[in-house]
Design an enzyme around this catalytic site. Structure first.
Site, mmCIF file in Angstrom:
data_model
loop_
_atom_site.group_PDB
_atom_site.id
_atom_site.type_symbol
_atom_site.label_atom_id
_atom_site.label_comp_id
_atom_site.label_asym_id
_atom_site.label_seq_id
_atom_site.Cartn_x
_atom_site.Cartn_y
_atom_site.Cartn_z
ATOM 1 N N HIS A 148 0.749 -1.201 0.060
ATOM 2 C CA HIS A 148 -0.079 0.134 -0.140
ATOM 3 C C HIS A 148 0.878 1.271 -0.048
ATOM 4 O O HIS A 148 0.435 2.297 -0.249
ATOM 5 C CB HIS A 148 -0.994 0.015 1.319
ATOM 6 N N ASP A 181 -0.012 -7.600 1.581
ATOM 7 C CA ASP A 181 0.454 -6.116 1.808
ATOM 8 C C ASP A 181 1.937 -6.005 1.819
ATOM 9 O O ASP A 181 2.405 -5.273 2.567
ATOM 10 C CB ASP A 181 -0.292 -5.598 2.890
ATOM 11 N N SER A 272 4.547 2.917 7.543
ATOM 12 C CA SER A 272 4.273 1.512 6.989
ATOM 13 C C SER A 272 5.439 1.403 6.194
ATOM 14 O O SER A 272 5.958 2.155 5.440
ATOM 15 C CB SER A 272 2.904 2.026 5.992
#
Length: 427
Positions: A148, A181, A272
């Site tokens: 992402h 992910d 992230s």
């Protein structure tokens, strides 16, 4: 409060500061039955475990950290155990730290060892820009991060990677794996002095172990935060992989379900793809999502509330190795659809994943799994929902042998299963 995907790479107008305000994250769309086990739409929860009234936001989290191991003096000298730490230089990768006091890690030494292996990532597309983190995976310039964080740059975007010392390089996507992910990018004409992060053992973690996150939260590169491993094997669902980093919708995708490491180390948007490390500075997880109380009154994304989630390094390494080798990754496959249920277990009741269909010719069918069976454990690890079953299977690899504990006709049974490769056409 409701559960919603966490918007890791928020869409923001060109020129605005990442991490300030962003549109609220869209609710996760209904997900079709997953091959490993799925649950029905009426009682769908995101992968954060469903017990908390919080919203899961996909935050661009980056964490990296260095660990310190204990250095003990002569046993006959009480004063020999100190808070001093030493650093062991590993061949070709980041150093590990030997802690002088196991109960009070020297995080300064850990940070010094790990931060050279953590990078900041900036992504620019026609729709906007976003920021995240990554870890140096090898000397060849491969960077491991979240899908992402970089997924929107596939085909029409630009990726820039900034090393800890300030040097900046362009990068290209090597491969992405939306269902976990995870993604791997590679520096263009990267330097020869990269310091790959030292990989740890996520299987050896215990609740209460110290942990450090290092990354690029809110655009503040080189940020470190500390905490503990607050839970293990936490089934976390952050919506679907069709939700792109900048909030755009892709054509299709599997629900992203992780058997996650939960940590109290502060993780915020921008973290992230970064590193979660132990006290030796070894990578134990890739930070990927946070629990949030939702959007603020101004519409901006809320920050850390002390509950963050990381993809275990065992799974991350397996996917990264496959992406580097072929640009894609294979996944383990069981071949059932399931739903949440409560079943009698002797004189007690317990939650589990009830099988509602078994696909012919699949590992589940070959092992004798039947409709109505309630899976309550995988290799002794408790299963209390359909999401938990998906998370456990996705953490494994094709060919793995596992044992499902099921309740059938009121009695427990252990059913050995050999997992297969998930077919490309399977949901």
């Amino acid at each position: 409060m409701t559960l919603a995907p966490e918007d890791h790479t928020q869409q923001i107008p060109q020129g605005s500061y990442y991490g300030q305000s962003a549109p609220p994250a869209p609710p996760a769309p209904p997900t079709p039955p997953l091959g490993e086990g799925s649950r029905p739409a009426p009682k769908r929860e995101s992968r954060i475990g469903q017990t908390l009234g919080v919203a899961l936001l996909a935050a661009v989290l980056a964490s990296g950290g260095t660990y310190a191991a204990t250095q003990l003096g002569d046993q006959g000298t009480p004063t020999a155990t100190t808070t001093a730490s030493t650093t062991n230089q590993n061949q070709g990768s980041s150093p590990t730290v030997v802690q002088g006091n196991a109960t009070a890690p020297d995080w300064t030494a850990v940070s010094a060892a790990v931060t050279p292996s953590v990078v900041s990532i900036d992504v620019t597309t026609q729709q906007g820009s976003g920021a995240g983190s990554g870890v140096v995976f090898d000397k060849s310039g491969h960077i491991l991060t979240n899908n992402h964080v970089v997924g929107d740059a596939t085909g029409n975007g630009a990726i820039t990677v900034t090393l800890n010392d300030g040097r900046t390089y362009a990068a290209t996507i090597v491969g992405t794996d939306p269902s976990t992910d995870l993604a791997v990018i590679k520096l263009t004409n990267g330097p020869s002095d990269l310091t790959p992060i030292t990989l740890g053992d996520s299987e050896a973690l215990k609740v209460g172990d110290p942990a450090m996150a290092v990354g690029n939260p809110l655009g503040l590169s080189g940020t470190v935060t500390t905490g503990i491993v607050s839970a293990l094997n936490r089934p976390v669902s952050t919506g679907t992989s069709s939700e792109s980093p900048l909030g755009q919708q892709q054509a299709s995708g599997d629900e992203v379900v992780t058997n996650a490491i939960q940590t109290s180390a502060a993780i915020n948007p921008g973290n992230s793809g970064g590193a979660l490390v132990n006290a030796k500075g070894e990578l134990i997880g890739i930070n990927s999502s946070i629990a949030s109380l939702g959007q603020s009154s101004s519409g901006s994304q809320s920050g850390n509330i002390g509950i963050g989630f990381a993809i275990p390094v065992k799974e991350a390494k397996s996917i990264a190795d496959q992406l580097i080798k072929s640009g894609k990754a294979e996944h383990a496959f069981l071949g059932v659809s399931t739903r949440d249920t409560v079943v009698s277990d002797g004189s007690a009741k317990r939650a589990g994943a009830q099988v509602v269909s078994v696909n012919g010719g699949t590992p589940a069918a070959n092992a004798g799994i039947k409709n109505g069976d309630v899976v309550i454990a995988v290799d002794g690890q408790r299963i209390d929902s359909a999401t938990a079953l998906v998370a456990q299977i996705r953490e494994m690899t094709a060919g793995d042998k596992t044992t499902l504990t099921v309740i059938r006709d009121g009695a427990r049974q252990d059913v050995p299963v050999t997992l297969a490769v998930k077919p490309a056409s399977s949901n």
